[in-house]
Design a protein around this motif. Sequence first.
Motif, PDB file in Angstrom:
ATOM      1  N   GLY A 176       0.838  -1.199   0.000  1.00 55.38           N
ATOM      2  CA  GLY A 176       0.000   0.000   0.000  1.00 55.38           C
ATOM      3  C   GLY A 176       0.871   1.245   0.000  1.00 55.38           C
ATOM      4  N   PHE A 177       0.499   2.223  -0.828  1.00 61.89           N
ATOM      5  CA  PHE A 177       1.243   3.485  -0.909  1.00 61.89           C
ATOM      6  C   PHE A 177       0.331   4.638  -0.518  1.00 61.89           C
ATOM      7  N   ASP A 178       0.881   5.569   0.231  1.00 60.64           N
ATOM      8  CA  ASP A 178       0.198   6.838   0.447  1.00 60.64           C
ATOM      9  C   ASP A 178       0.999   7.905  -0.280  1.00 60.64           C
ATOM     10  N   VAL A 179       0.416   8.412  -1.372  1.00 65.23           N
ATOM     11  CA  VAL A 179       1.103   9.394  -2.205  1.00 65.23           C
ATOM     12  C   VAL A 179       0.608  10.778  -1.801  1.00 65.23           C
ATOM     13  N   GLY A 180       1.330  11.419  -0.905  1.00 62.68           N
ATOM     14  CA  GLY A 180       0.921  12.741  -0.421  1.00 62.68           C
ATOM     15  C   GLY A 180       1.484  13.853  -1.283  1.00 62.68           C
ATOM     16  N   GLY A 181       1.110  15.082  -0.954  1.00 66.14           N
ATOM     17  CA  GLY A 181       1.588  16.226  -1.712  1.00 66.14           C
ATOM     18  C   GLY A 181       3.096  16.377  -1.645  1.00 66.14           C
ATOM     19  N   THR A 182       3.725  15.972  -0.549  1.00 70.41           N
ATOM     20  CA  THR A 182       5.186  16.078  -0.439  1.00 70.41           C
ATOM     21  C   THR A 182       5.843  14.739  -0.102  1.00 70.41           C
ATOM     22  N   PRO A 202      10.416  11.329  -0.532  1.00 67.11           N
ATOM     23  CA  PRO A 202       9.628  12.442  -1.081  1.00 67.11           C
ATOM     24  C   PRO A 202       8.757  11.941  -2.231  1.00 67.11           C
ATOM     25  N   THR A 203       7.628  12.576  -2.465  1.00 62.50           N
ATOM     26  CA  THR A 203       6.789  12.224  -3.610  1.00 62.50           C
ATOM     27  C   THR A 203       7.433  12.753  -4.883  1.00 62.50           C
ATOM     28  N   PRO A 204       7.714  11.871  -5.854  1.00 66.90           N
ATOM     29  CA  PRO A 204       8.279  12.348  -7.127  1.00 66.90           C
ATOM     30  C   PRO A 204       7.340  13.342  -7.789  1.00 66.90           C
ATOM     31  N   ARG A 205       7.898  14.265  -8.555  1.00 63.71           N
ATOM     32  CA  ARG A 205       7.094  15.363  -9.108  1.00 63.71           C
ATOM     33  C   ARG A 205       6.431  15.025 -10.438  1.00 63.71           C
ATOM     34  N   THR A 206       6.913  13.989 -11.119  1.00 67.20           N
ATOM     35  CA  THR A 206       6.288  13.649 -12.406  1.00 67.20           C
ATOM     36  C   THR A 206       5.719  12.230 -12.345  1.00 67.20           C
ATOM     37  N   ALA A 207       4.809  11.958 -13.257  1.00 72.36           N
ATOM     38  CA  ALA A 207       4.177  10.642 -13.298  1.00 72.36           C
ATOM     39  C   ALA A 207       5.215   9.560 -13.602  1.00 72.36           C
ATOM     40  N   LEU A 251      -0.301  17.897  -6.713  1.00 72.06           N
ATOM     41  CA  LEU A 251       0.407  16.911  -7.529  1.00 72.06           C
ATOM     42  C   LEU A 251       0.196  17.196  -9.021  1.00 72.06           C
ATOM     43  N   PRO A 252       0.533  18.406  -9.447  1.00 73.15           N
ATOM     44  CA  PRO A 252       0.234  18.790 -10.830  1.00 73.15           C
ATOM     45  C   PRO A 252       0.906  17.881 -11.857  1.00 73.15           C
ATOM     46  N   GLY A 253       2.065  17.306 -11.517  1.00 72.81           N
ATOM     47  CA  GLY A 253       2.780  16.480 -12.487  1.00 72.81           C
ATOM     48  C   GLY A 253       2.178  15.099 -12.670  1.00 72.81           C
ATOM     49  N   ILE A 254       1.212  14.758 -11.856  1.00 73.96           N
ATOM     50  CA  ILE A 254       0.670  13.402 -11.873  1.00 73.96           C
ATOM     51  C   ILE A 254      -0.761  13.366 -12.397  1.00 73.96           C
ATOM     52  N   ASP A 256      -4.043  13.365 -14.497  1.00 77.71           N
ATOM     53  CA  ASP A 256      -4.437  12.841 -15.811  1.00 77.71           C
ATOM     54  C   ASP A 256      -3.559  11.704 -16.335  1.00 77.71           C
ATOM     55  N   THR A 257      -2.692  11.150 -15.495  1.00 77.87           N
ATOM     56  CA  THR A 257      -1.946   9.957 -15.887  1.00 77.87           C
ATOM     57  C   THR A 257      -2.750   8.721 -15.473  1.00 77.87           C
ATOM     58  N   PRO A 258      -2.974   7.782 -16.359  1.00 81.10           N
ATOM     59  CA  PRO A 258      -3.687   6.552 -15.977  1.00 81.10           C
ATOM     60  C   PRO A 258      -2.774   5.654 -15.137  1.00 81.10           C
ATOM     61  N   LEU A 259      -2.629   6.030 -13.875  1.00 80.15           N
ATOM     62  CA  LEU A 259      -1.643   5.390 -12.998  1.00 80.15           C
ATOM     63  C   LEU A 259      -1.885   3.899 -12.837  1.00 80.15           C
ATOM     64  N   ALA A 260      -3.152   3.534 -12.588  1.00 81.88           N
ATOM     65  CA  ALA A 260      -3.456   2.125 -12.371  1.00 81.88           C
ATOM     66  C   ALA A 260      -3.008   1.317 -13.587  1.00 81.88           C
TER      67      ALA A 260
END
Lengths: 323, 323
Positions: free
Chosen positions: A8-14, A36-41, A91-94, A96-100
Motif C-alpha cells: 500500500g502506498f500513500d502518495v501525499g503532496g510532499t 519524497p513524492t516524485p514530481r512527475t508521473a 500533484l500537478p505532475g501526476i 491525468d496519468t492513468p496510474l493504475a
Amino acid sequence: MSGSFVCGFDVGGTKLLALAFDPEDPARWRIERRGPTPRTADDLVKTIVTTIGELHDEAERTKACTHLHAVGLGIAGLVDRGGTLRFGPNLPGIVDTPLAERLVAELEVPVDVENDATAAAWAEHRLGAGMGIDEMLLITLGTGIGAGIVSGGHLVLGRHGFAGEAGHMIVDPSGPLCPCGQRGCWERYASGSGLGRLAREAAEAGRLHNVVEEVGGDPDDVRGEELTVAARAGDREALAVFDTFAWWAALGFANLTNLLDVEAIVIGGGLVSAADLLLEPMRVAYEKLLYASDRRAPARLIPAELGEESGAVGAGLLAVERL
Amino acid sequence: MSGSFVCGFDVGGTKLLALAFDPEDPARWRIERRGPTPRTADDLVKTIVTTIGELHDEAERTKACTHLHAVGLGIAGLVDRGGTLRFGPNLPGIVDTPLAERLVAELEVPVDVENDATAAAWAEHRLGAGMGIDEMLLITLGTGIGAGIVSGGHLVLGRHGFAGEAGHMIVDPSGPLCPCGQRGCWERYASGSGLGRLAREAAEAGRLHNVVEEVGGDPDDVRGEELTVAARAGDREALAVFDTFAWWAALGFANLTNLLDVEAIVIGGGLVSAADLLLEPMRVAYEKLLYASDRRAPARLIPAELGEESGAVGAGLLAVERL
C-alpha cells in the motif's frame, strides 16, 4: 493467503509512504519505506516499481512472503474509478496519468488507486477506531481537510469516485478566499492552515500577546505550532483560538451528521496530535450545533488509531478486497 | 402478486395523502384519498385504519385486488429505524408514538414507517426522474428542505435512520435564526420560506417596487406567490430575487455534490412549480460553486417527476421491498 503480501502506498503532496503487509493479518508485521513524492508521473511510476522491488526482497527474506498479491495507492485529490488522478492541486505532475493502467503494465499484478482519505477511512473502519461501526466518517484535519464516508458498511464513492470533498463545503459565503476559487470553504477554518489563519487573525487583533512576543513581535509569524505550545502551557488567549477552531470544526461535523447520521466521526490528520486541546471543545460545540441534538445520540468524535499509516494500509486492503 | 396491493401514506405537517397501488406495476392504477393530518397519534392511527378500509373496498370493487400486502408511511421528521417519529416540529402530537407497532397490531399486515423525503427519493429512484441513477439525491424545496440520498443504488439511512437533514446544513453562521435554534441553515435561504424572506428583504431595501405596490405598499406582505407572478411577467427586480434564491440553492447543491459526487439532483417540493424560473439560474450558479467543476461532470439538476405523490408511492414501495 499465507506466503503472500500486499503493498500500500500513500502518495501525499510532499511525502510518499509505502508499506508491505499481510492483508489477512495486517497487524502482524509491516515493512515500510519513506521518501519524497516524485514530481512527475514517470518518476512516480519508477519509484513505486523500485520500492515494490525492495519491499518484495525484504518480505521474502524476513517474512518468507514471496507472492505480491496486489498493490494499492492512496492519492491526495480526485481519483476516478479507473484509477486516474483527475484533480490534485498538490500533484500537478501526476494529474491525468492513468496510474493504475501504467502500474499494472509494469508490475503485472492488480493495482487499485483511490483517494487517500477514502483509503484511510477504510483502514480505520476495518482495523482502527471505526472497527465494527457501519455508519462512520473519517475526517482528516491536516493542511486541508479530507473525508471518507462509510454507509451501511460500504464506502460511499459517488459517480466518478470523487465523494468526500467535505473540505470544500462552503460554510460562510462571505468568508476568506480558498485556493479552489470559492469563499468560506470549511477547510479555510478547520484545517491546519485554518488554525494558522485564525491564530494570525487573533494576533493582528491584539488577542495573542504572549504568542506574538514569543515569535518576535510580528503577528504574521504566528503558526499553529507556537499556538499549540502556548495553549498547552495554559495561555488563555491561545486556548480561545483553539475554542474558535473547535467551533468551526464542530460546525462541519454537525452538517455532516445532519446529512449522514453517522455513529462516529473518526478524526485523523496532523491535528490529531492536538486532540488533548481540541476534542473536548469540539464535543461541546458539536452537540450544540447538531440538529435536534436533544432527540438523538450525537456521533462519537474519536481520534483515529492508525496514524499516518492509515492511507497506505487502506489502499492495500482495498486493492485486495476489490480483486 | 396479481390481486394484491399496497397502501402508501404521506403524512405531512397539514395534509395526509393515501394511495393504493399495485407494487409490481405502480403506474397501472392508483386509488387515492386526501384529508387533513390528524393532530394526535390516536386520531392518526384511526384515520389510517379507516382509510385503508376504504381503499381496500375500492381496490376490491374496481381492480379485483383483495390482498393488502403491506402499508408504508412517509412522515415529515426524524423517523427511527423502529418506525417511531422522534422529532417532528410540525407533528408534535405524533412524536414518540411507536406508529409502526401500533398499526401492525391494528391492521395485521407489515407496516413500514420512513422519513417522507427518504421515501420520495426512493420513488423517484425506482420510478421517476432518478430511474437507473444509482448515485442521486432528491431535494424537496417546500416550506422547508428535505433530502433523500441514494448511494450505490441503496438508500443512505444512517445509524438511527435520520440521514438527509440537508436543510439544516449551516451555510452562514451569522445568517438568520432558524426555528431549530441555529443560524444560517440552508433552508433559511433555499426553501419556500427562504424565498419569502429573500423577497421581503429585497422589498424592505426598496428593490421590489412593482411587487410591493401590487400587495398594497407594505413590504411585509410580499410572499413567494406575488414574486413568482411578477418574475413570470418579466419584472427585473423579481427575477433578481429568484437569482439570489437560485444561488443559495446552488450553494447547497454544490456542498452536497462535493460530499457525495452524485450523478443527479432531483428537485422536488412545491418550488418545482417555479422550475421555469429557477432551473437555469441554479445550473449556472451550481457549476460555478462546485469544487473542481472544470475537471468533472457536474450533477444534472432535474425536476422530480412524481409530484406530490412521491412520498406515498415511495413509502408503499419500501414497505413491500423491506418485507
